[in-house]
Design an enzyme around this catalytic site. Structure first.
Site, PDB file in Angstrom:
ATOM      1  N   HIS A 126      -0.904  -1.265  -4.464  1.00  0.00           N
ATOM      2  CA  HIS A 126      -2.318  -0.878  -3.728  1.00  0.00           C
ATOM      3  C   HIS A 126      -2.358   0.575  -3.688  1.00  0.00           C
ATOM      4  O   HIS A 126      -1.599   1.188  -2.876  1.00  0.00           O
ATOM      5  CB  HIS A 126      -2.386  -1.529  -2.641  1.00  0.00           C
ATOM      6  CG  HIS A 126      -3.833  -1.501  -2.039  1.00  0.00           C
ATOM      7  ND1 HIS A 126      -4.704  -2.369  -2.369  1.00  0.00           N
ATOM      8  CD2 HIS A 126      -4.494  -0.536  -1.068  1.00  0.00           C
ATOM      9  CE1 HIS A 126      -6.036  -2.098  -1.989  1.00  0.00           C
ATOM     10  NE2 HIS A 126      -5.845  -0.982  -0.950  1.00  0.00           N
TER      11      HIS A 126
ATOM     12  N   MET B 139      -8.871   8.225  -0.918  1.00  0.00           N
ATOM     13  CA  MET B 139      -9.705   8.548   0.063  1.00  0.00           C
ATOM     14  C   MET B 139     -10.193  10.242  -0.132  1.00  0.00           C
ATOM     15  O   MET B 139      -9.245  10.861  -0.676  1.00  0.00           O
ATOM     16  CB  MET B 139      -8.945   8.627   1.577  1.00  0.00           C
ATOM     17  CG  MET B 139      -8.209   7.213   1.812  1.00  0.00           C
ATOM     18  SD  MET B 139      -7.461   7.150   3.325  1.00  0.00           S
ATOM     19  CE  MET B 139      -6.665   5.601   3.289  1.00  0.00           C
TER      20      MET B 139
ATOM     21  N   ASP C  81      -4.587   3.607  -2.036  1.00  0.00           N
ATOM     22  CA  ASP C  81      -5.640   4.002  -1.436  1.00  0.00           C
ATOM     23  C   ASP C  81      -6.237   5.390  -1.482  1.00  0.00           C
ATOM     24  O   ASP C  81      -5.529   6.242  -1.006  1.00  0.00           O
ATOM     25  CB  ASP C  81      -5.172   3.785   0.156  1.00  0.00           C
ATOM     26  CG  ASP C  81      -5.139   2.134   0.600  1.00  0.00           C
ATOM     27  OD1 ASP C  81      -6.064   1.566   0.461  1.00  0.00           O
ATOM     28  OD2 ASP C  81      -3.859   2.003   0.924  1.00  0.00           O
TER      29      ASP C  81
ATOM     30  N   MET D 274     -11.981   4.650  -1.526  1.00  0.00           N
ATOM     31  CA  MET D 274     -12.605   5.000  -0.399  1.00  0.00           C
ATOM     32  C   MET D 274     -13.187   6.245  -0.425  1.00  0.00           C
ATOM     33  O   MET D 274     -12.846   7.184   0.540  1.00  0.00           O
ATOM     34  CB  MET D 274     -11.553   4.738   0.844  1.00  0.00           C
ATOM     35  CG  MET D 274     -11.234   3.253   1.192  1.00  0.00           C
ATOM     36  SD  MET D 274      -9.961   3.185   2.512  1.00  0.00           S
ATOM     37  CE  MET D 274      -8.480   3.131   1.528  1.00  0.00           C
TER      38      MET D 274
ATOM     39  N   SER E  62       0.861  -1.160  -0.081  1.00  0.00           N
ATOM     40  CA  SER E  62       0.020   0.097   0.152  1.00  0.00           C
ATOM     41  C   SER E  62       0.917   1.337   0.008  1.00  0.00           C
ATOM     42  O   SER E  62       1.719   1.339   1.213  1.00  0.00           O
ATOM     43  CB  SER E  62      -0.812   0.139   1.098  1.00  0.00           C
ATOM     44  OG  SER E  62      -1.555   1.143   1.209  1.00  0.00           O
TER      45      SER E  62
ATOM     46  N   HIS F 159      -8.189   1.206  -4.967  1.00  0.00           N
ATOM     47  CA  HIS F 159      -9.298   1.055  -3.939  1.00  0.00           C
ATOM     48  C   HIS F 159      -9.811   2.296  -3.512  1.00  0.00           C
ATOM     49  O   HIS F 159      -9.141   3.212  -2.696  1.00  0.00           O
ATOM     50  CB  HIS F 159      -8.420   0.359  -2.714  1.00  0.00           C
ATOM     51  CG  HIS F 159      -9.146   0.158  -1.378  1.00  0.00           C
ATOM     52  ND1 HIS F 159      -8.807  -0.226  -0.199  1.00  0.00           N
ATOM     53  CD2 HIS F 159     -10.772   0.262  -1.169  1.00  0.00           C
ATOM     54  CE1 HIS F 159      -9.827  -0.232   0.768  1.00  0.00           C
ATOM     55  NE2 HIS F 159     -10.911  -0.023   0.123  1.00  0.00           N
TER      56      HIS F 159
ATOM     57  N   ASP G 196      -7.053  -6.461   3.779  1.00  0.00           N
ATOM     58  CA  ASP G 196      -6.309  -4.939   3.760  1.00  0.00           C
ATOM     59  C   ASP G 196      -6.520  -4.483   5.312  1.00  0.00           C
ATOM     60  O   ASP G 196      -7.696  -4.214   5.759  1.00  0.00           O
ATOM     61  CB  ASP G 196      -6.821  -4.129   2.881  1.00  0.00           C
ATOM     62  CG  ASP G 196      -6.036  -2.558   3.061  1.00  0.00           C
ATOM     63  OD1 ASP G 196      -5.163  -2.560   3.761  1.00  0.00           O
ATOM     64  OD2 ASP G 196      -6.462  -1.946   1.984  1.00  0.00           O
TER      65      ASP G 196
ATOM     66  N   MET H 136     -11.880  -5.718   4.585  1.00  0.00           N
ATOM     67  CA  MET H 136     -11.215  -4.784   5.425  1.00  0.00           C
ATOM     68  C   MET H 136     -11.036  -5.388   6.918  1.00  0.00           C
ATOM     69  O   MET H 136     -11.952  -5.980   7.433  1.00  0.00           O
ATOM     70  CB  MET H 136     -12.033  -3.651   5.517  1.00  0.00           C
ATOM     71  CG  MET H 136     -11.940  -2.615   4.111  1.00  0.00           C
ATOM     72  SD  MET H 136     -10.383  -2.103   3.590  1.00  0.00           S
ATOM     73  CE  MET H 136      -9.687  -1.412   4.993  1.00  0.00           C
TER      74      MET H 136
END
Length: 223
Positions: free
Chosen positions: A37, A41, A39, A72, A12, A70, A179, A141
């Site tokens: 990965h 957000m 993330d 979020m 990540s 991913h 994750d 998660m």
């Protein structure tokens, strides 16, 4: 069904050096990694803000790694085209963030990238049972999303076992990613439970050189 021999580590970038993203990606490739990965957000779905399509697009030009993106973010269906254009290879959306989840999953697949759904620790597996034939991956998660460096939530291990059984019953090729709080120490247990893609942030980037850390994860899960 054991997928140990197909184990993938997806480091990540949340725990990487943001000022050196292109260099970090190059270092991961040199270390033998195949996935990375992202993330993403938005400060709404989770209480943090990271990077978006412009950063991913700039880094796409510098890397041949598989971009595991991913999201979020709230209402991710509105932004699928932007992340596809940025160069995502897989787009994972949260079931909790999308009212019309099947529509969004179909949009991702129709855009030519792999579709995945993420479930927060408390979200039941039934949410995605009927979507399994459409999903390349389900992300479980094992912490509440939004911050790196959190501790693994133990009951999510049972959730992975139940998901593996659900996938086997459905006879699909859906993979399981975990994750949150993934470490060298718990990786073998997670893979034994049915996960075959592990996301690791601080437990990976905090232990250079990356080639040695990658090798340590591979050896841990194949013993």
């Amino acid at each position: 069904m054991s997928l140990t021999n197909d184990f993938i580590l997806s480091p990540s970038l949340l725990s990487s050096d943001f000022s050196r993203l292109a260099e970090e990606l190059a270092a991961l490739e040199s270390a033998g990694l195949s996935w990375v990965h992202w993330d993403v957000m938005d400060g709404r779905f989770v209480p943090n803000i990271t990077f978006g399509p412009p950063v991913i697009k700039a880094c796409r030009k510098e890397s041949s790694l598989f971009f595991d993106v991913h999201l979020m973010i709230e209402e991710p269906g509105r932004f699928i085209g932007e992340f596809v254009d940025a160069g995502a290879d897989l787009i994972c959306v949260h079931a909790e963030a999308e009212t019309h989840l099947e529509r969004t999953v179909s949009l991702i697949a129709q855009s030519g990238v792999k579709a995945a759904v993420s479930l927060n620790p408390h979200t039941p597996l039934e949410t995605i049972r009927y979507l399994l034939p459409q999903l390349s991956m389900v992300l479980i998660m094992s912490v509440n999303p939004g911050f790196g460096g959190q501790s693994f939530i133990p009951f999510t291990l049972d959730k992975v076992r139940d998901l593996r059984a659900m996938i086997d019953d459905a006879d699909t090729d859906t993979r399981i990613q975990m994750d949150g709080g993934v470490t060298l120490e718990n990786a073998p247990t997670l893979v034994a439970a049915g996960a075959d893609i592990l996301v690791s942030g601080s437990a990976f980037f905090g232990h250079p050189p990356y080639a040695d850390r990658h090798s340590a994860f591979q050896q841990a899960v194949t013993r």
